[in-house]
Design a protein around this motif. Structure first.
Motif, short mmCIF file in Angstrom:
data_model
loop_
_atom_site.label_atom_id
_atom_site.label_comp_id
_atom_site.label_asym_id
_atom_site.label_seq_id
_atom_site.Cartn_x
_atom_site.Cartn_y
_atom_site.Cartn_z
N TRP A 415 -14.00 10.00 2.24
CA TRP A 415 -12.66 10.08 1.66
C TRP A 415 -12.69 10.90 0.37
O TRP A 415 -11.85 11.77 0.15
CB TRP A 415 -12.15 8.66 1.38
N SER A 419 -10.73 14.37 -0.04
CA SER A 419 -9.71 14.49 -1.08
C SER A 419 -10.03 15.66 -2.01
O SER A 419 -9.15 16.41 -2.40
CB SER A 419 -9.64 13.21 -1.90
N ASN A 422 -9.32 18.82 -0.07
CA ASN A 422 -8.03 18.83 0.64
C ASN A 422 -8.18 19.01 2.14
O ASN A 422 -7.51 19.84 2.76
CB ASN A 422 -7.12 19.94 0.07
N THR A 426 -6.32 11.53 9.32
CA THR A 426 -5.34 10.51 9.68
C THR A 426 -5.99 9.13 9.66
O THR A 426 -7.21 9.01 9.75
CB THR A 426 -4.80 10.73 11.11
N ASP A 433 -2.86 2.37 4.03
CA ASP A 433 -2.35 3.53 3.29
C ASP A 433 -3.53 4.42 2.91
O ASP A 433 -4.28 4.12 1.98
CB ASP A 433 -1.61 3.05 2.03
N SER A 435 -3.71 7.13 1.46
CA SER A 435 -3.69 7.87 0.19
C SER A 435 -4.47 7.12 -0.88
O SER A 435 -4.86 7.68 -1.90
CB SER A 435 -2.24 8.11 -0.25
N LYS A 436 -4.72 5.82 -0.68
CA LYS A 436 -5.37 5.00 -1.70
C LYS A 436 -6.89 5.02 -1.58
O LYS A 436 -7.60 4.73 -2.53
CB LYS A 436 -4.89 3.55 -1.59
#
Length: 987
Positions: A415, A419, A422, A426, A433, A435-436
């Motif tokens: 992750w 991140s 970029n 999925t 979530d 995004s966390k």
RNA sequence: GCCCGGGUGGUGAAAUGGUAUACACGAGGGACUUAAAAUCCCUUGGUCCGUAAGGGCCGUGCGGGUUCAAGUCCCGCCCCGGGCACCA
């Protein structure tokens, strides 16, 4: 007269030596007990008070077991090859054998002074050719063996050759291969191929299977030491010994195929499969972590362009539909092959930089994400989508396949990487979530995962593997963190490896040539072209063929020494089958927990190997393991002024003198008075300061430096009977001045590991001189539980010393006489003991016996004190009480016990006395003083006969007027009577 | 972050769910001694009430819980020591 420890202890030490009291024979008629202490390395610093802690404990158990009728093997010897002696040899030119000899003599003297019951006729030294002959012999057995995973044991290499001759090799035994497999995988061959292979080629193939093998391997190379270090000898990217930087490098290297034993080393720790292994949970856990088994899958991702696959290992094959990229370790050999030309420069730049990052950097900069896209893609085995291949230094070359399938939704490191660059991804778990962060929960339910949707992780993993197998895209795989153990060192002072080279291929030396004796060399340094010191030896070869020049690591000799003690003089075998069959496993093994993943793992590994090949008949070396705690030193540190600021810039204030400051003034260094004082002290040795009229304007700080603890008193002040320069080990002859505090120079204290470099080592000799060995033995045991670490503090030693004097005085009386002064007479009587005296005796025998069995020595010493105090009060000097008590004390304080035993009229050693049995009938109490508690709070005591029933006690308690008063006429809700324990009245 | 230990007087520490602080050190007081050392005896968790005898309350890292009863068992934290760790 009184108790004279010096006279008594010297007398009995000599007697034991002359009478060979501790000699032990292999006597199959008697039950055996094997108590072993971890091999000491005979360092130049000698024994400090921490060393004997474990030896005293095992000595007590050994002596106790002897009283109990066991034939006890309790040997001692030396792990006498090693780096410090070699380092010293390099510095001084003295042969390490010489310094080792001197050090051993010193150790022996110190050990003798403590009165251990070691059978010295069985002493072994790893550096003795008659010993290392067998270390070399075991090496040859390892070299001549391979691991057969079908039989799950090591077998002679001849059986493998036979197999090759008949069937060739189909890759099916691949799990046995480790060396070089990543770089140069061994391809299958038929039996006809085998027959056509040259001898050299055949030997190269066999090396891939031998348990001791030579291969190009990633090693921890330490340039400063000029040697290769094992993984566990490297801490935080620097060598454990000396703290020199270590770098990863590929070198031809002798290794031990310990990974073949990974599963069995793990199983042996399991209480279910190995119920007899009584080791502490923390040691077993450390070994489990070190072996690091993980179950998962090997998954093959086909390259999108061209042919070939990227293999990854994952413990989470269920997250296969969340793969958004694949990451290769910078060391991965595929990188060069798959990177398209237009990206080659950028990718290789990253690879070079990432590889060159030292271990230390990679360890300390964990949070820094770095990587590069190779430009290549692989196909997803199910969706057939293109997945980008990246290189990232968060993937390690040495673990698994050196590649991972990155699932940012399910793995936090992936992750972070996604991140940072970029890379889209999925979620693969429900209600998460992404995004966390990643969902690493094993309780999750899968989603976006085609056939795995709605399944729990635990069910999805086997399903995913089944699907991968069906598609021929993967298989079930168990992976271990454990690496094969490096077995060669570029050093002189170790066992020569019994190998010679022909045509670049290593061949075993015939058994008849053993021992291969360490040759003489002119210097103990590597040769000019970087070869190990053994390359300096002249005329050292096997019929003109070159010997191997690296030597074995420190752990070689200590991995099997417990077997040699069983039969140390045997010239035809490492130990006779009869001796091994008699002594079997070590019953009690005592040593420090720092050997958790090093020695103790190798020790188990070699034992299992020797079992496999039929040399011994058990596959764990030690049944019970006890780790004694560390005895820490209390260091003393004194503040020395370091950074000062002067007004005049015309002179340089050089380091021509040192100024110390007492502890209490350090917090407020810049008081005008202190400044003045410090200035004047500098001036005393550097008058030019005065001439230049330089003023001290500020003291910026102090450095704390070690003061040898012998020079510091109990109030932490430096003892000023010598000059400060001669006291401070770091002074280098410079004059030292000090700012005192009430005439004292006070130090700060710190509890830390006892070490020569910290000047906090306390050796047992002074204590023995002052108090005697028996007091030292008792005191070390009295300090607390054996496993616990504690700082050494002699403050309480008076207690155990007084106890021995008091015990002595139970047997003696002093009388004053005008002519001869004070005289002492032996007053033990034949009178029958009283009930109270017998109770003390039997309570003590019971407690001490139980405590020794559970290695709780501090409480048994307490019990002796209680007994002694009690008998003293009863003025008991009766043989029937004191004689059994003396036997019970003998394992703890053998000298005084032996003396009293002989005074009691015995001609044989107390060590041959039978352990006195305690008898419950003497412990029966007629009455018991019950604590009477109200709602759990003790309010009074009432004495009742123990014969009373619960009901009778309850009735009598309730009838008691004081109880009635407390009840205030109300009936209690409940009365609990626990016979001979307590009465609790619930209001 | 994960895994093991461990937190009890001034100190080292003891306690099968049943009188918390055994034993020892240190400290204080006393005896013996011309004196000191050695030895022996007494006191010694905190706090409050009482002249005293005696008694009350609080106390095993913190907060809850189970139990007639918790240092000990359960849940959740804090701190210390050790081990492991970009381990897929």
């Amino acid at each position: 007269m009184a108790y004279e420890h010096k006279r008594i202890e010297e007398k009995w030490r000599k007697h034991w030596k002359d009478a060979k009291t501790y000699r032990v024979e292999n006597d199959p008629q008697k039950p055996k007990f094997y108590a072993l202490d971890m091999f000491p390395y005979p360092s130049g610093a000698g024994l400090h008070v921490g060393h004997p802690l474990g030896y005293i404990a095992s000595d007590i158990v050994s002596r106790y077991k002897r009283h109990k009728g066991f034939n006890v093997l309790h040997p001692m010897g030396y792990d006498s090859f090693g780096l410090p002696a070699e380092q010293y040899a390099i510095q001084t030119g003295q042969h390490p054998a010489k310094t080792t000899e001197v050090n051993i003599a010193r150790y022996r003297e110190q050990l003798d002074n403590i009165g251990f019951s070691f059978d010295w006729s069985r002493e072994v030294r790893t550096s003795d050719p008659s010993y290392y002959k067998w270390t070399q012999w075991i090496f040859l057995q390892l070299f001549g063996s391979w691991y057969d995973h079908e039989q799950d044991k090591a077998r002679p290499i001849g059986e493998l050759i036979e197999r090759f001759e008949k069937h060739g090799w189909n890759g099916g035994d691949g799990s046995a291969i480790t060396g070089n497999e990543e770089l140069d995988p061994l391809v299958e061959f038929s039996h006809t191929d085998w027959a056509t292979f040259s001898e050299k080629h055949q030997q190269q193939i066999l090396l891939r299977f031998r348990l001791a093998y030579l291969s190009e391997a990633w090693v921890n190379w330490c340039p400063a030491l000029g040697t290769v270090l094992a993984n566990d000898e490297v801490k935080d990217g620097v060598s454990e010994r000396g703290g020199h930087p270590v770098e990863r490098k590929r070198m031809p290297q002798w290794s031990m195929r310990m990974t073949a034993y990974a599963q069995r080393l793990l199983d042996g720790l399991d209480p279910v499969s190995s119920p007899g292994l009584d080791w502490s949970e923390s040691i077993k856990e450390a070994q489990r972590n070190w072996i690091g088994r993980s179950e998962g899958a090997l998954i093959r991702f086909a390259l999108s362009a061209g042919t070939g696959v990227v293999e990854v290992f994952t413990t989470r094959p269920d997250t296969i539909f969340g793969v958004s990229f694949v990451t290769l370790a910078p060391e991965h050999e595929l990188i060069e092959k798959i990177t398209p030309p237009e990206r080659m420069a950028e990718v290789m730049a990253y690879v070079t930089q990432a590889k060159n990052r030292s271990e230390r950097e990679r360890l300390t900069e964990v949070k820094r994400v770095s990587g590069v896209f190779t430009g290549a893609y692989v196909k997803h085995p199910f969706t057939h989508m293109d997945i980008p291949v990246w290189v990232g230094d968060y993937v390690l070359g040495g673990y698994g396949t050196g590649a991972v399938m990155a699932v940012p939704a399910g793995d936090q490191r992936d992750w972070n990487f996604a991140s940072h660059f970029n890379i889209p991804f999925t979620a693969v778990t429900e209600n998460w979530d992404i995004s966390k962060g990643a969902d690493e929960s094993k309780e999750a339910t899968l989603t976006n995962s085609v056939f795995l949707n709605g399944m729990k992780v635990a069910d999805a993993i086997p399903r995913a593997i089944d699907e991968l197998i069906a598609k021929n895209a993967g298989e079930r795989r168990i992976n271990f963190r454990l690496r094969d153990a490096a077995f060669g060192r570029q050093r002189y002072w170790g066992e020569p490896i019994p190998i010679y080279y022909k045509d670049g291929i290593p061949y075993p030396l015939p058994e008849s040539e053993l021992p291969l004796v360490l040759p003489e060399v002119d210097k103990f340094l590597p040769t000019e072209d970087g070869e190990p010191p053994l390359a300096r030896a002249t005329n050292w070869n096997y019929n003109g063929l070159a010997y191997e020049t690296t030597t074995m690591p420190g752990w070689a000799g200590s991995s099997w020494y417990f077997l040699r003690y069983m039969d140390p003089g045997n010239e035809g075998r490492f130990a006779s089958p009869e001796a091994i069959n008699y002594w079997q496993q070590v019953d009690l093994y005592v040593g420090g927990s720092e050997h958790a993943t090093g020695h103790l793992l190798y020790f188990r590994f070699w034992t299992k190997f020797l079992k496999d090949r039929g040399w011994i008949n058990f596959d764990e070396p030690a049944k019970k393991l006890v780790n004694q705690g560390m005895i820490q030193g209390v260091s003393a540190l004194v503040a020395s002024v370091t950074r000062t600021e002067w007004e005049s810039k015309t002179i340089v204030i050089a380091n021509e003198s040192i100024v110390l400051v007492s502890k209490g003034m350090v917090d407020d260094l810049n008081k005008p008075k202190t400044i003045d004082l410090v200035r004047s002290l500098f001036v005393r040795h550097q008058p030019e300061i005065e001439v230049a009229s330089a003023e001290l304007v500020h003291i910026h700080g102090v450095t704390w430096r070690y003061v040898p603890v012998d020079n510091v008193d109990s109030a932490d002040a430096v003892v000023l009977d010598k000059t400060l320069t001669s006291i401070m080990p770091w002074a280098d002859g410079l004059p030292i001045e000090a700012v005192f505090e009430n005439g004292k120079l006070v130090c700060k204290r710190e509890v830390e590991k006892m070490s020569k470099s910290k000047w906090n080592v306390v050796n047992p000799d002074d204590i023995i001189t002052k108090y005697g060995a028996d007091t030292l033995r008792l005191y070390e045991m009295f300090l607390g539980p054996i496993e616990q670490s504690k700082p050494w503090d002699t403050a309480g030693i008076e207690g155990t010393s007084r106890f021995l004097k008091k015990f002595w005085n139970l047997f003696h009386t002093e009388s004053r006489n005008q002519e001869s002064g004070i005289s002492e007479s032996f007053i033990v009587s034949e009178e029958a003991p009283s009930k109270a005296e017998l109770k003390i005796l039997h309570a003590t025998l019971k407690k001490v016996e139980e405590d020794i069995e559970k290695m709780s020595f501090n409480t048994s010493v307490s019990q002796f004190m209680i007994a002694c105090n009690g008998l003293h009060e009863l003025k008991c000097s009766k043989r029937q009480v004191l004689e059994p008590l003396t036997i019970a004390l003998a394992p703890f304080a053998p000298h005084i016990a032996e003396e009293l035993w002989s005074l009691l009229g015995h001609n044989t050693s107390i060590t041959t006395a039978t352990w006195p049995k305690w008898d419950a009938q003497y412990l029966v109490e007629d009455n018991f003083s019950y604590p009477i508690s109200f709602n759990g709070k003790t309010r009074m005591q009432l004495e009742f006969p123990t014969a009373l029933s619960k009901e009778e006690v309850e009735a009598q308690v309730l009838a008691n007027p004081e109880v009635q008063q407390r009840l205030e006429g109300k009936a209690p809700k409940k009365v609990i009577v626990v016979p001979k324990r307590i009465v609790n009245i619930v209001l």
